[in-house]
Design a protein around this motif. Structure first.
Motif, PDB file in Angstrom:
ATOM      1  N   GLN A  63      34.159  39.529  40.871  1.00 14.66           N
ATOM      2  CA  GLN A  63      35.248  38.432  40.554  1.00 14.66           C
ATOM      3  C   GLN A  63      35.135  37.204  41.543  1.00 14.66           C
ATOM      4  N   PHE A  64      34.700  37.269  42.536  1.00 13.12           N
ATOM      5  CA  PHE A  64      34.557  36.133  43.563  1.00 13.12           C
ATOM      6  C   PHE A  64      33.289  35.483  43.094  1.00 13.12           C
ATOM      7  N   LEU A  70      40.308  39.829  45.324  1.00 16.62           N
ATOM      8  CA  LEU A  70      39.203  39.556  44.569  1.00 16.62           C
ATOM      9  C   LEU A  70      37.958  40.865  44.724  1.00 16.62           C
ATOM     10  N   SER A 113      33.871  33.469  39.743  1.00 18.01           N
ATOM     11  CA  SER A 113      34.929  32.666  39.774  1.00 18.01           C
ATOM     12  C   SER A 113      34.615  31.333  39.908  1.00 18.01           C
TER      13      SER A 113
END
Length: 173
Positions: free
Chosen positions: A168-169, A164, A172
Motif C-alpha cells: 500500500q505504501f 499501511l 500510494s
C-alpha cells in the motif's frame, strides 16, 4: 566474472516515461536475461551482466532491510513492489519502481525471478530517500550482525504508524 564495484557519484540518470527495465534471474539471483534498457542504465555490457549477481547494481544507499523484505516475499512466492536506487557501472544512480515476481517452470516450481522496473514518481523518490536514510542509520547503529533486522523493524514500525502495508505504501504515490 570478476566482481566490479563502482564508487558512487552524484550523476543521476532518470528513466523515460516509456522505459521498462526487464531482467530475469535464477534462484540465486544471477542474471539470466536483461533487456537493452537495463544494459543502458546499468552501464555494463550484456556479457558482463549475464551470470552476474543482480546485486552488482546495488547502490550503497539502499538499506538491507528492503532487500530482506523483497526476498522474504519471493520465498513465500508473492510478488513484491519496491522503490530501489540502483548504481551504474560508472557510479551514477537511477531510481526505479520494481515489480519482482517468482517465475515458474513447467513442473509448477519456482525456477527464478522476473523483474520489470519503470520510472518512479518523484514524490516516491523523495519519501524513500528519507525513509532509506533512516533505515541505513538503524543498520549502522545495530552493527553488521543485526543490521538487516534493525532496518526491517524500522520499516515495519513506520508502516504500522501510517496504517499501511508495504505494498500500500509503495502504490500510494
Amino acid at each position: 566474472m570478476a566482481k566490479y564495484r563502482a564508487t558512487p557519484t552524484a550523476l543521476e540518470r532518470t528513466m523515460r516515461e516509456n522505459d521498462f527495465i526487464v531482467s530475469k534471474t535464477d534462484l540465486k539471483g544471477r542474471i539470466t536475461y536483461c533487456n537493452r534498457i537495463f544494459i543502458e542504465f546499468a552501464g555494463y555490457a550484456e556479457h558482463e551482466l549475464l551470470g552476474a549477481p543482480h546485486n552488482l547494481i546495488r547502490h550503497p544507499d539502499m538499506p538491507r532491510g528492503v532487500f530482506q523484505f523483497l526476498w522474504d516475499s519471493l520465498h513465500a512466492e508473492r510478488e513484491c513492489f519496491a522503490y530501489v536506487k540502483n548504481m551504474s557501472k560508472d557510479g551514477g544512480f537511477y531510481w526505479v519502481l520494481a515489480n519482482v515476481t517468482p517465475s515458474y517452470g513447467e513442473d509448477g516450481r519456482v525456477e527464478g525471478y522476473f523483474s520489470v522496473r519503470r520510472k518512479p514518481p518523484a514524490a516516491a523518490v523523495q519519501a524513500c530517500t528519507a525513509l532509506y536514510r533512516d533505515m541505513l542509520a538503524a543498520e549502522q547503529k545495530a552493527g553488521p550482525r543485526d543490521a538487516m533486522s534493525a532496518s526491517l523493524a524500522l520499516l515495519t514500525e513506520v508502516l504500522a504508524a501510517k496504517g499501511l502495508s508495504y505494498e500500500q505504501f509503495v502504490l500510494s504515490f
